[in-house]
Design a protein around this motif. Sequence first.
Motif, short mmCIF file in Angstrom:
data_model
loop_
_atom_site.label_atom_id
_atom_site.label_comp_id
_atom_site.label_asym_id
_atom_site.label_seq_id
_atom_site.Cartn_x
_atom_site.Cartn_y
_atom_site.Cartn_z
N PRO A 1 -1.84 10.86 -6.13
CA PRO A 1 -1.86 9.85 -5.07
C PRO A 1 -3.11 8.98 -5.17
CG PRO A 1 -2.45 12.00 -4.18
CD PRO A 1 -2.03 12.21 -5.61
N THR A 2 -2.92 7.67 -5.00
CA THR A 2 -4.02 6.72 -5.18
C THR A 2 -3.90 5.59 -4.17
OG1 THR A 2 -3.94 7.20 -7.54
CG2 THR A 2 -5.20 5.27 -6.88
N PHE A 3 -4.93 5.42 -3.34
CA PHE A 3 -4.96 4.31 -2.39
C PHE A 3 -5.29 3.01 -3.12
CE2 PHE A 3 -6.01 7.78 0.60
CZ PHE A 3 -5.08 7.52 1.59
N SER A 4 -4.68 1.91 -2.69
CA SER A 4 -5.07 0.60 -3.21
C SER A 4 -6.44 0.25 -2.63
CB SER A 4 -4.02 -0.44 -2.86
OG SER A 4 -3.88 -0.59 -1.47
N PRO A 5 -7.21 -0.63 -3.29
CA PRO A 5 -8.60 -0.89 -2.87
C PRO A 5 -8.76 -1.36 -1.42
CG PRO A 5 -8.22 -1.80 -5.03
CD PRO A 5 -6.90 -1.32 -4.53
N ARG A 6 -7.83 -2.14 -0.92
CA ARG A 6 -7.93 -2.64 0.46
C ARG A 6 -7.21 -1.75 1.46
NH1 ARG A 6 -6.25 -8.55 -1.54
NH2 ARG A 6 -8.11 -8.97 -2.77
N GLY A 7 -6.60 -0.65 0.96
CA GLY A 7 -5.91 0.27 1.84
C GLY A 7 -4.54 -0.19 2.28
N THR A 8 -3.95 -1.15 1.55
CA THR A 8 -2.62 -1.64 1.91
C THR A 8 -1.55 -0.64 1.51
OG1 THR A 8 -3.42 -3.89 1.48
CG2 THR A 8 -1.04 -3.60 1.65
N PHE A 9 -1.73 0.00 0.35
CA PHE A 9 -0.71 0.88 -0.20
C PHE A 9 -1.29 2.24 -0.57
CE2 PHE A 9 0.59 -3.39 -1.56
CZ PHE A 9 1.89 -3.43 -1.10
N LEU A 10 -0.39 3.21 -0.62
CA LEU A 10 -0.64 4.49 -1.26
C LEU A 10 0.41 4.60 -2.36
CD1 LEU A 10 -2.06 7.27 -1.42
CD2 LEU A 10 -0.32 8.10 0.18
N ALA B 1 -5.81 11.45 0.65
CA ALA B 1 -4.45 11.79 0.19
C ALA B 1 -4.58 12.91 -0.82
CB ALA B 1 -3.77 10.57 -0.43
N TYR B 2 -3.71 13.92 -0.71
CA TYR B 2 -3.80 15.03 -1.65
C TYR B 2 -2.42 15.69 -1.80
CZ TYR B 2 -3.86 18.21 2.38
OH TYR B 2 -3.54 18.89 3.52
N ILE B 3 -2.30 16.47 -2.86
CA ILE B 3 -1.08 17.19 -3.19
C ILE B 3 -1.31 18.66 -2.89
CG2 ILE B 3 0.51 17.80 -5.05
CD1 ILE B 3 0.51 14.82 -4.37
N ASP B 4 -0.30 19.31 -2.30
CA ASP B 4 -0.40 20.74 -1.99
C ASP B 4 0.99 21.34 -2.03
OD1 ASP B 4 -1.56 23.14 -1.28
OD2 ASP B 4 -1.78 22.65 0.83
#
Length: 194
Positions: free
Chosen positions: A39-48, A6-9
């Motif tokens: 942007p930050t993914f949750s550890p299990r990949g459930t959320f951004l 995930a990134y910002i542009d």
Amino acid sequence: DGKFLAYIDGGETLKLFLLSLATLERTQIETNCGHAATPTFSPRGTFLAWGCEDTEFRSSVMLLRLKDRRQTTLLSRPDEILGLAWSSDERRIAFSSQSALWETSLARPDDLEKLPIGQGATDLAARNSGPGLAYVGGSSNINIWRLDLLASPKQARKLVASSAEQASPDISADGSKIAFESTESGEREIWVID
């Protein structure tokens, strides 16, 4: 899961993208805000999660459930969101703002806890397993000065000094008071002095 970045542009408007590391295909995530950040993914990949600048003086923490792409506003504050980090169980999220380092739960986002450390924190990182939080800490010491234009030579002296940030001074019409912004208390406030 290591499959996406995930990134910002963007230019004037900062947009959020997901990049597939397998195909290098990028997908824009609709953020419903002018400037997305951190942007930050949750550890299990459930959320951004990401910070969303709603106005110049108000920001939100947004969540995207990756499985069904459902988007929600976790919370909104009169401050700028500077960093985000998840707890390892994905139940809590820490975030830094201009005033402090905070933590809240997804179940009760209005129950904010101001952490006793981290004033001036920006970027956050948490361990994916177990406790642990790292952050970049910075501070600014911005004071209000007075310059006597009639003196020769011209002399400048500190008028409002603090270990925090003072800004936007305005002298009253009768010259007896000065109103200014200050972060002395940890929140951005308006102060008045003689």
